[in-house]
Every structure is written in C-alpha cells, then in structure tokens.
Scaffold this motif. Structure first.
Motif, PDB file in Angstrom:
ATOM      1  N   THR A 643     -15.548  -7.730  -3.842  1.00 17.20           N
ATOM      2  CA  THR A 643     -14.974  -7.109  -5.034  1.00 17.20           C
ATOM      3  C   THR A 643     -14.490  -5.696  -4.769  1.00 17.20           C
ATOM      4  O   THR A 643     -14.049  -5.015  -5.693  1.00 17.20           O
ATOM      5  N   SER A 644     -14.581  -5.226  -3.542  1.00 16.49           N
ATOM      6  CA  SER A 644     -14.074  -3.902  -3.191  1.00 16.49           C
ATOM      7  C   SER A 644     -12.776  -4.046  -2.406  1.00 16.49           C
ATOM      8  O   SER A 644     -12.375  -5.142  -2.018  1.00 16.49           O
ATOM      9  N   CYS A 645     -12.122  -2.929  -2.166  1.00 16.61           N
ATOM     10  CA  CYS A 645     -10.848  -2.924  -1.437  1.00 16.61           C
ATOM     11  C   CYS A 645     -11.001  -2.311  -0.048  1.00 16.61           C
ATOM     12  O   CYS A 645     -10.012  -1.876   0.549  1.00 16.61           O
ATOM     13  N   ARG A 646     -12.234  -2.244   0.455  1.00 17.52           N
ATOM     14  CA  ARG A 646     -12.452  -1.484   1.683  1.00 17.52           C
ATOM     15  C   ARG A 646     -11.733  -2.078   2.891  1.00 17.52           C
ATOM     16  O   ARG A 646     -11.427  -1.361   3.838  1.00 17.52           O
ATOM     17  N   ARG A 647     -11.462  -3.381   2.890  1.00 15.83           N
ATOM     18  CA  ARG A 647     -10.762  -3.990   4.031  1.00 15.83           C
ATOM     19  C   ARG A 647      -9.246  -3.959   3.868  1.00 15.83           C
ATOM     20  O   ARG A 647      -8.527  -4.300   4.800  1.00 15.83           O
ATOM     21  N   LEU A 648      -8.777  -3.592   2.679  1.00 16.10           N
ATOM     22  CA  LEU A 648      -7.343  -3.584   2.403  1.00 16.10           C
ATOM     23  C   LEU A 648      -6.832  -2.149   2.510  1.00 16.10           C
ATOM     24  O   LEU A 648      -7.195  -1.292   1.708  1.00 16.10           O
ATOM     25  N   LEU A 649      -6.007  -1.903   3.503  1.00 19.73           N
ATOM     26  CA  LEU A 649      -5.587  -0.550   3.818  1.00 19.73           C
ATOM     27  C   LEU A 649      -4.474  -0.099   2.888  1.00 19.73           C
ATOM     28  O   LEU A 649      -3.502  -0.820   2.650  1.00 19.73           O
ATOM     29  N   ALA A 686       3.413   1.376  13.137  1.00 22.43           N
ATOM     30  CA  ALA A 686       2.131   0.899  12.611  1.00 22.43           C
ATOM     31  C   ALA A 686       1.002   1.880  12.848  1.00 22.43           C
ATOM     32  O   ALA A 686      -0.119   1.661  12.384  1.00 22.43           O
ATOM     33  N   GLY A 687       1.270   2.960  13.553  1.00 22.75           N
ATOM     34  CA  GLY A 687       0.217   3.915  13.852  1.00 22.75           C
ATOM     35  C   GLY A 687       0.033   4.978  12.791  1.00 22.75           C
ATOM     36  O   GLY A 687      -0.987   5.672  12.773  1.00 22.75           O
ATOM     37  N   SER A 688       1.004   5.128  11.895  1.00 16.39           N
ATOM     38  CA  SER A 688       0.899   6.135  10.845  1.00 16.39           C
ATOM     39  C   SER A 688       0.101   5.565   9.668  1.00 16.39           C
ATOM     40  O   SER A 688      -0.227   4.383   9.626  1.00 16.39           O
ATOM     41  N   SER A 689      -0.195   6.423   8.706  1.00 13.31           N
ATOM     42  CA  SER A 689      -1.015   6.006   7.572  1.00 13.31           C
ATOM     43  C   SER A 689      -0.292   5.000   6.690  1.00 13.31           C
ATOM     44  O   SER A 689      -0.932   4.205   5.997  1.00 13.31           O
ATOM     45  N   LEU A 969      -7.986  -5.380  13.477  1.00 11.62           N
ATOM     46  CA  LEU A 969      -6.854  -5.345  12.567  1.00 11.62           C
ATOM     47  C   LEU A 969      -6.057  -6.630  12.706  1.00 11.62           C
ATOM     48  O   LEU A 969      -5.736  -7.069  13.808  1.00 11.62           O
ATOM     49  N   LEU A 970      -5.743  -7.227  11.563  1.00  9.04           N
ATOM     50  CA  LEU A 970      -5.002  -8.482  11.527  1.00  9.04           C
ATOM     51  C   LEU A 970      -3.782  -8.302  10.636  1.00  9.04           C
ATOM     52  O   LEU A 970      -3.909  -7.831   9.501  1.00  9.04           O
ATOM     53  N   VAL A 971      -2.596  -8.686  11.137  1.00  9.66           N
ATOM     54  CA  VAL A 971      -1.390  -8.650  10.326  1.00  9.66           C
ATOM     55  C   VAL A 971      -1.062 -10.070   9.894  1.00  9.66           C
ATOM     56  O   VAL A 971      -1.149 -11.012  10.688  1.00  9.66           O
ATOM     57  N   VAL A 972      -0.711 -10.222   8.610  1.00  9.33           N
ATOM     58  CA  VAL A 972      -0.471 -11.541   8.027  1.00  9.33           C
ATOM     59  C   VAL A 972       0.876 -11.519   7.314  1.00  9.33           C
ATOM     60  O   VAL A 972       1.142 -10.638   6.490  1.00  9.33           O
ATOM     61  N   GLY A 973       1.725 -12.506   7.616  1.00  9.03           N
ATOM     62  CA  GLY A 973       2.999 -12.677   6.929  1.00  9.03           C
ATOM     63  C   GLY A 973       3.058 -14.018   6.242  1.00  9.03           C
ATOM     64  O   GLY A 973       2.469 -15.000   6.717  1.00  9.03           O
ATOM     65  N   GLY A 974       3.777 -14.086   5.103  1.00  9.26           N
ATOM     66  CA  GLY A 974       3.822 -15.332   4.368  1.00  9.26           C
ATOM     67  C   GLY A 974       5.151 -15.577   3.701  1.00  9.26           C
ATOM     68  O   GLY A 974       6.038 -14.706   3.655  1.00  9.26           O
ATOM     69  N   ILE A 981      -1.470  -5.612   6.647  1.00  9.50           N
ATOM     70  CA  ILE A 981      -2.477  -5.396   7.683  1.00  9.50           C
ATOM     71  C   ILE A 981      -3.841  -5.304   7.006  1.00  9.50           C
ATOM     72  O   ILE A 981      -4.033  -4.510   6.078  1.00  9.50           O
ATOM     73  N   VAL A 982      -4.781  -6.112   7.477  1.00 10.57           N
ATOM     74  CA  VAL A 982      -6.131  -6.150   6.919  1.00 10.57           C
ATOM     75  C   VAL A 982      -7.099  -5.656   7.973  1.00 10.57           C
ATOM     76  O   VAL A 982      -6.977  -5.988   9.158  1.00 10.57           O
TER      77      VAL A 982
END
Length: 988
Positions: A643-649, A686-689, A969-974, A981-982
């Motif tokens: 229920t938190s967003c800690r893994r979602l950058l 991808a290295g910047s914030s 770090l995992l990048v996901v496209g759909g 990036i998660v």
C-alpha cells in the motif's frame, strides 16, 4: 472482604463513596437532597455506560459531594439541608477556595495515602465513631482534589483548579495520572467461598456501608444497574496447563489505565491514499491492449497548437503484490507486532511464517510445518491465529489452543541453547477448548481471549515459570447462549467485545489489577444483531466498533453512546472486517470474488474493490504500519498488496502516444532505449532523477520492434519491421580523413529484408549477433556484420546465448527448442545438442546466471501460460525440466538477472517475479533439498498495471555491473503506452 481496584469502574466507585458520605447525615424529609442525588446517580450511569472521557465530569461532581460532606461536619446543615456549594452544584466553575476544612477531610485523604494503597477497604466506622469535638476540629486548607483517592491526591493546587475549570487541560492532566493508575478506589466486592478458593461469582456488597435505608437503596440502584452484567462472569482458578508448573502472579499492569491512554500517542501515517488513487486511476483509464487510452488522445487534441513530444510524465498505475501458493484454503493470518513477519494458518494443518522484511526484494517462507498431534491426540485445522508480544496462539478444530514461542533473528538473545536460526516451538497446549473460532491477545500482555463453539469465551494468562517452562491459568469463563465466533480486545486493552451465533454483541470492561488478583471483568453494553455474528473489529481509536455476520451487512457502532451509526449492505455474509491501523479505511468481505475498500472519512463509502481469482475471501489483515494488506480465502493463494509507493520511483513513469513494445538499458545503466509500435526509438538519460530525452529517431515501419545493447556497450542493435540498424556509440574516425561526429549515435550498418525481423541478440563478449527473419543468421560484428552461419530452424521468435557463451538456444512456432554447443570459436562449427519438442508456440526465452561449467539453466514461455525452466548438463549431454511457473495468460517476455530473479511479463498486464537464486549453488537440482525448489513455486511478487487492458510487451533488468546499482531496477513497457522503472531492493 477484598478490594478490587479498577480504572474503568472508577466513576462508579467514586459515585458510591460520594453518595454514601453525603447522604448518611441527611434528614429523611430532605427531598431536595434526594433529587440532587438522583441527578448525580443518573449522570454517573449515563457516562459510565458511554465512554471513559466522561470520567473528569463525574470526578468533578464527586469532588463537590465529598467537599460538601466534609463541610457539613464542621458547619452543620443549612436550612434546606444542602451545604452552600451544593446549592450551586449546577455551576461548573467550582472554586478551589471551598477546600476541605475539617478532620474528616484528613480522614478522607487517608483513603488514598494509607488504607487504599495498602489494598485494604476503608472502614467507615472510623468516621461514625468521631466525637463532636473531633468533627469540629481545626480547619486545614488543602488543594481541592487532594482528598480524592490515589494519584489524584498528588495534584497541586493550580493543577486541581485547571482540572476543574479548564476543559482543554483536563485530558492533559488526566494523562499525567496514567489514566487513573494507582487510583485505588474501593469497590465493595465479595467472593463466594474462602480466600483460598477464588472460584465463585463476583458480586457487589453494600452491607458494610453505614447508611440509612433510603440512602442504601439509592446506592444499590445506581451500582446494581452499572454492574448488571457481572453475574454472568465467572472467575475461575484451575490448575495451570503445562508439565512443569511454577506458581506465578499476575503482572502489575498499569492499574486503572484508561483506553485512550493506551492508544498510540501519534497516529500512524497512512499511505493508502496514493495506492487508492493509483487503483482508481487504473480502473478509470480507458486503455486498450492495442494502444494508449482515450484520455491521452483527448488531451493531445486539446494541445494541437503546441507540441511536447511523444511522452509525458505520468503517475504510476502499478499495483505491487506478493502471492503465496498454500495449496489449500487459508482461514486466518496475523502480522508480527513489528510487521517483519506474516503468519499464515492453512486448512492443510500447516502454519507458515513469511519473512516480510522491508529490505527484501522477494519475501520468503522461513517456516512451514504441520502442527502435529496434540496432548489429547487431536490435530489442528487452523481457524484462528493471534500473534502477541511474546507468543503466537493458534486454534481450530483440534479442541486445543497451541502456544508457540517464536525465536527470530531480532530476538536471538532469547534463543535456547542449541537453536542457531529462527524456530517456532509449541511450548504449551491449552486443551479441552472445543472448536476454536477466534483468538485475541490483550495489548502488551500475555492475556489471551479464546472464543469457541462450546458457548464460551475463555480469558487465559500465559505465564513463564522460574524454570522457563510455560503454563496457562484460566482467569475468566464468560458463558454464552451459543457459539462464540468473535472475540476482540480493544486497542488499548481495557475492553473486550464478544459476538456469538445468536447475534448478541457484548462489551465488557477489562482491567488488570494488583498482583495476586485476577483482572476485573464487568459488563458494559449488550447489543443484539439481526443474525449470527462472524467478526468484530475495533477502530484504532476505539471510537467505532465494526460488526459483520450473516445479516448481510456491516454494522458501524459508535462507542460514545453505543448507537448504530450506519449499516452497509453486502451481497453475502460478512466473514471478516479489517480497519486500517490509521483508521481511515475499512476492508470487508461480503462479495463473491473481491474485497471492498471503504473510506471512513467519507461515511464509509466504498471507493474501490480488489478482485480475487477463484473463490470467496475469508480473511484480511493490515500491516501494523499500513504498508501492506493481506487477503486469503477459499483459494490456494494468499495475496499481500503493498500500500506504499516506496518501490515506485518519482519521475520514472512515462506515457507515450503509442504502445511501448521494446525497452533496454545500456550496460552502465545511464541510458534507456525505448521503442514504440510506431517505429519511434527514444533514448533517455536514466541516471538522472527524472527522464531526460537524449535522442529520438524513426526506424523501419514499426510493428515488431526489438532493441538490444551489446554487452560491452559499444553498439546498439534495433530491428523495426523489415529494417535492421546497428548504431555505434563510440566515434573512431581518423582526424583529417573522417568528419567529426558530435552525435551521441551514428549508423554503422543497415539491413533491409523482405519480411519483418522477429528476434536479435548479442553474444556475451559482443563478437556475434544473431538476427532472425525467416531464418537465423549469425553475424560477425567486427567484420561489417558479415554472415558466418545460417541456422535452418524456421519461425524463430526468440534466441539467446548462455551467460558464459557456451550454449545458444532458439524457440519459436515450430514447437521446438533447439540448443547448440557454442563452445567452439567459430559458429560454423557449432553442434546441435538437443532438439526438444513442445506442443505450443514459445514466444520468448532467457538464460539464468552461470555459476558452474557444464551446468546451465534455460527458461522459456509462450501460449501455454507457463514459464518452463530446464537444467542442462552439457558434460553429460542431458537435460531435465525442473520447474514450471504458472501464468494466468500468455507469456510475452522473460528476463533473468545475475542475482537469480526471474521476471515474467504476460498478456494480461502482470509481471511476475520469482526468486531462483538457489540455482546458483553450483549443484544439480537432484542434489538439493526440495524446500529450496518449493520456494520458487510458492513465493511470487507481482507488478500489475491496467489488469486485463494491457499486455506487458518488454521488460529488462538493469545489470548488476551498472554504475551505482546497489538495487534491482526493472524497466517495464506495455501496450498501454507506459514505460516505468520499478525499484526492487536487494534483500542482501
């Protein structure tokens, strides 16, 4: 005669003292005094049955009564039978100048300082025996509240004035007193039986009060009404359970502590709003599998005059969950008090403990075992579980409650000798409990409430003897008319709610007393529901009591007046309720294949639901800090939502104008390449914030797009439709011979084909490139991409080298997995090792990390909705299928990082991640303990985005060799047009 000191009964006790001392000298014809007494009694009854925050008001009234009684001894009664201050009792601003001024004041003060604190009942004959001279002795001024019992006598003059005159300071001052801790007011109780035999019914006794018959009747009426339910409570002393019994005494837990004083002083920070927002956004967005949503298109149409590029920063719609395959129904769950572990109680007699530490990428089951046969030769099908401060209690069909002592890394100092890792031992068994349907620990204690189908609620104390043995005392047995399905201590531990099959909801006051005495348990309120009660839950602040059952509704009861505030209709019985620890949300059952989420602040309006696959939910439980929500039921899986967003950058989620079909990180992790269905290829920093666009181009005709960086980072290969382009990232031209190149990329090779390219991949050392259209060509990168080998297999959809480059595999629509021995230097000399037939189309493959020569692992998946893992032993020239990971839809992409995490992207918008790091041991699976392999089957993390309206088309792990990569770090496209990036932190 014994004295039982409680805080929750303090208002009644003070009222008893006040009326007894006030009315004794009154004239029988004094009707005004009777009327005033009746009003005080009525006010006390009303407040004692509502909530404890009214205690200060009753104390104020009792203080005035006591003060005027003392004044009557020194000044005598006035003409109307009332002392001056009692004539002004309606005035709420009582002056501290009306202090106790006689020896009787000192006598009353002695109640708090001597007799009561020593546990003895104050003898009123001492007052009655005072001579007239003693009653009219010298005046001694003392603070107004110093004559009250216990710690109230410690209040200063100014504090007592604030308590009287300042409502805003009352709570603060009362909390200073630890919620009436030490307020040892005498409650006149007798026990039937001798002092040695504590069994018997607790009852009120007023025989020692030297009062007139009229006064006695008033007091008995007031006290009798407040204690009407106490006759149903039996105090029982049995021989303790356990082999080695050592007599112990009850802990001296804050005597008289108020409910509010025991609640957390700082409310928990709830993170649900962001999660709910993502969930609602995902549900309301009209995305389609073939492209992005209408909302994006309409927004773009409004901005035709301005152009902002192909992407926009987007709020994450990803929902992260953990799933555990239990193989059977799971009836109940419970978090450890610190939230680092989750206990699962399953139909198959198993108790599982999950390590849910916040640093873990994937959670693991660290304990999973049968409870076994109990002392009375029965077994558990676990139906209830409770995790307390010290012990875990489980019960079910086994006619017993097992007390389990957990030994965990955080409490290693408590481990017995010989135990080197976590363990969960049964240290005691409470037998003859009947079918156990509910368990609840009192806050910060080892007192356990047990509800069973023997029409009882047992309250027991779990004790540790001097020899470290654990045994149990039964303190109370509350008898009911039908099965007890629900028991629940209030958050502060001062109330106990009991619900049974007859629909009767009872709330009892429950307070731990002095050493040597059992807890006081007396009835506070009874409410009748329309049908069987299945669950009871308190709101975290104890302002509401939630009730669910077979009446097809959720009943919300306000605890200030014990009135029904709202009834929420449901489609089915309500088997469980779960208020969030912050109090803003309520999760409930009552639907066939989903659980509902209600917003408490919006009058319990249902704001969303969580769908479940294949069964009726039976239980839900929030994490102690509201970071997770666990759900189980009549299905094989336990699901835990983050229920938190800690893994979602933040800033790492983009939405495009077209479906995203290809993604890949550069080896150093600084650049992310994204390919859209339209053929647009975009390179981001991808290295910047946040994402920063570096370069954008169009290649080919779109459709099937594949992007791969070479392992050395020197070149990047892109196929789009029938066009292949090889881009160089390093300029190597000669000065004076070649023009300078300030571009980040420049074209090195272009190949046009008559059909679309289906696959491309690099060898581990970046020497070779495999490019597939109708056939697979092996290209020499250093020699201008000349073809050195053509592999005959047709309709190939995916290919790849093992990490050490020793094997090369192909999969496709010919239902065949072909594996070549690539250890020789030239591809022209490769030898086919295996050709394995399958009856389905395989869309993708990937290799696992290589640890030992001659031992490799290959994963592939496709239209069979299953990811298959092969173990290949090249020296023996054998292979074995060791694992099959199910998916709920077709598999589109796979990626396996060198830490052992395999991610699976499917056609339903779900990324499944399993931990297969045990395969890095260097041993063949047939040499391992099966428990390791079982972990890969039963523990899965899932990333879900636009479920059913999105297909995961491409995903890639960031290499562990990337700059500053201490995370996963995992990048996901759909197909929903979102690339994200998660962050999945490494458990090590």
């Amino acid at each position: 005669m014994k004295v039982i000191h409680t805080s929750t009964n303090a208002t009644i006790d003070l009222l008893q003292i006040a009326t007894a001392y006030y009315f004794n000298p009154m004239d029988d014809s004094d009707l005004n005094a009777d009327e005033l007494a009746a009003s005080i009694v009525s006010e006390a009854q009303r407040n004692a049955q509502t909530e404890l925050r009214a205690t200060s008001e009753i104390l104020k009234l009792a203080g005035v009564v006591l003060r005027d009684r003392a004044s009557s001894f020194s000044r005598g009664n006035n003409s109307n039978g009332l002392s001056p201050s009692m004539q002004n009792a309606g005035n709420s601003n009582y002056s501290s100048s009306n202090a106790l001024t006689s020896p009787i004041a000192n006598s009353i003060g002695g109640i708090s300082n001597s007799s009561i604190n020593s546990g003895l009942l104050y003898d009123r004959s001492a007052i009655n025996s005072l001579s007239d001279d003693e009653e009219t002795g010298s005046n001694v001024a003392i603070p107004e509240y110093s004559h009250l019992p216990g710690k109230f006598g410690s209040l200063s003059f100014s504090e007592s004035a604030e308590l009287t005159n300042s409502p805003t300071n009352r709570t603060k001052l009362l909390s200073k007193l630890d919620g009436l801790e030490g307020c040892n007011t005498p409650r006149r109780l007798d026990r039937v039986g001798s002092n040695d035999d504590a069994s018997g019914v607790i009852r009120n006794d007023f025989r020692d009060a030297a009062v007139s018959p009229r006064t006695r009747s008033v007091i008995e009426e007031a006290m009798g009404n407040a204690s009407s339910g106490s006759e149903r409570v039996k105090s029982i002393s049995r021989k303790p359970h356990g082999r080695n019994h050592t007599t112990t005494t009850l802990s001296n837990t804050a005597v008289g502590e108020m409910e509010t004083a025991r609640l957390p002083k700082v409310s928990l920070s709830e993170m649900m709003p962001a999660w709910v927002k993502r969930k609602i956004t995902a549900e309301s967005t009209g995305t389609r599998k073939s492209g992005v949503g209408n909302s994006t298109q309409s927004k773009n149409s409004e901005q035709q005059q301005h152009y902002y590029g192909q992407y926009e920063i987007h709020s994450s719609e990803t929902i992260i969950s953990h799933e555990f395959n239990r193989g059977n129904w799971t009836w109940a769950m419970e978090w450890s008090p610190d939230g680092n572990y989750l206990a699962l109680a399953t139909e198959n007699h198993d108790l599982a403990i999950v390590d849910a530490g916040m640093s873990a990428s994937l959670w693991k089951v660290i304990h999973d075992d049968h409870i076994g046969r109990l002392k009375n030769d029965t077994t558990h099908t676990i139906r209830a579980i409770a995790w307390g401060t010290t012990f875990i209690a489980i019960g079910g069909t086994g006619d017993a409650v097992s007390i389990i002592e957990p030994y965990l890394p955080a409490s290693s100092s408590l481990r017995p000798s010989g135990i080197t890792k976590q363990s969960f031992r049964v240290v005691d068994v409470i037998t003859e409990t009947g079918f156990v349907s509910a368990l609840s620990w009192q806050k910060n204690s080892n007192i356990l409430a047990i509800g069973n189908r023997e029409d009882q609620c047992l309250v027991v104390k779990v004790c540790r003897g001097n020899d470290s043995s654990v045994n149990t005392n039964i303190l109370h047995n509350v008898e009911r008319s039908d099965w007890v399905n629900a028991v629940r201590f209030s958050p502060g531990g001062t109330k106990l709610a009991i619900g049974d099959r007859s629909g009767l909801l009872s709330v009892f006051l429950f307070v731990v007393v002095e050493q040597g005495e059992p807890p006081a348990l007396s009835s506070l309120q009874n409410i009748t529901m329309e049908d069987n009660i299945l669950d009871i839950q308190w709101a975290p602040d104890a302002k509401y009591l939630y009730v669910g059952g077979e009446d097809y509704c959720i009943t919300v009861i306000g605890t200030s007046k014990w009135d029904v505030l709202q009834k929420i209709g449901r489609d089915r019985w309500v088997p469980f309720l779960a208020p969030s620890r912050g109090g803003s949300y309520l999760v409930s059952g009552g639907s066939e294949n989903s659980v509902s989420l209600f917003d408490v602040k919006k009058e319990w309006r249902e704001i969303t639901s969580l769908p479940l696959d294949g069964g009726i939910p039976l239980f839900a439980k929030w994490h102690p800090k509201d970071q997770y929500l666990a759900i189980s039921g009549q299905f094989n899986d336990v699901i835990v939502y983050e229920t938190s967003c800690r893994r979602l950058l933040e800033g790492k989620c983009l939405r495009s104008k077209s479906a995203v079909v290809a993604v890949d990180f550069s080896p150093n992790g600084k650049i992310l390449a994204v390919g859209m269905e339209s053929g647009i290829i975009t390179f981001f920093d991808a290295g910047s914030s946040i994402f920063v666009t570096l370069y954008e181009t169009v290649i080919g005709t779109g459709g099937d797009v594949t992007i791969r960086w070479s392992p050395n980072g020197r070149v990047i290969a892109i196929s789009s439709g029938s066009t292949f382009v090889l881009l160089d990232t390093v300029y190597s031209g000669e000065s004076g011979k070649h023009p300078q190149n300030n571009s980040r990329f420049f074209v090195r090779k272009v190949i046009q084909a008559g059909v679309n390219f289906a696959s491309l991949t690099f060898s581990p050392k970046s020497e070779w490139l495999a490019l597939t259209d109708t056939r697979t060509q092996i290209l020499d990168i250093k020699n201008n991409c000349n073809c050195v080998r053509v592999l005959d297999q047709e309709n190939v959809l995916s290919s790849g080298w093992s990490p050490d480059g020793s094997l090369f595999a192909l999969v496709g629509t010919r239902d065949v997995v072909s594996i070549y021995d690539a250890r020789v230097k030239s591809p022209s000399d490769w030898e086919l090792l295996f050709s394995i037939s399958f009856d389905i189309t395989l869309n993708t493959l990937c290799w696992g990390p290589s640890i030992k020569k001659g031992l490799q692992y290959l994963a592939f998946g496709g239209d069979d909705k299953r990811a298959t893992v092969l173990e290949i032993r090249t020296f023996e020239r054998t292979w074995e299928e060791i694992l099959g990971i199910p998916s709920k839809s077709n598999i589109n992409d796979l990626d396996w990082n060198d830490k052992g995490l395999l991610c699976i992207g499917d056609d339903d918008g779900v990324v499944s991640i399993v931990d297969l790091s045990y395969l890095k041991s260097g041993r063949a699976v047939n040499e391992m303990n099966y428990n390791w392999q079982r972990q890969g089957l039963i523990c899965t993390m899932k990333l879900t985005r636009n479920l059913g309206r999105n297909a995961i088309t491409s995903l890639r792990w960031l290499s562990s060799n990337a700059v500053r990569n201490n995370r996963n770090l995992l990048v996901v496209g759909g197909s929903d047009g979102i690339v994200e990036i998660v962050d999945l932190p490494d458990r090590r």
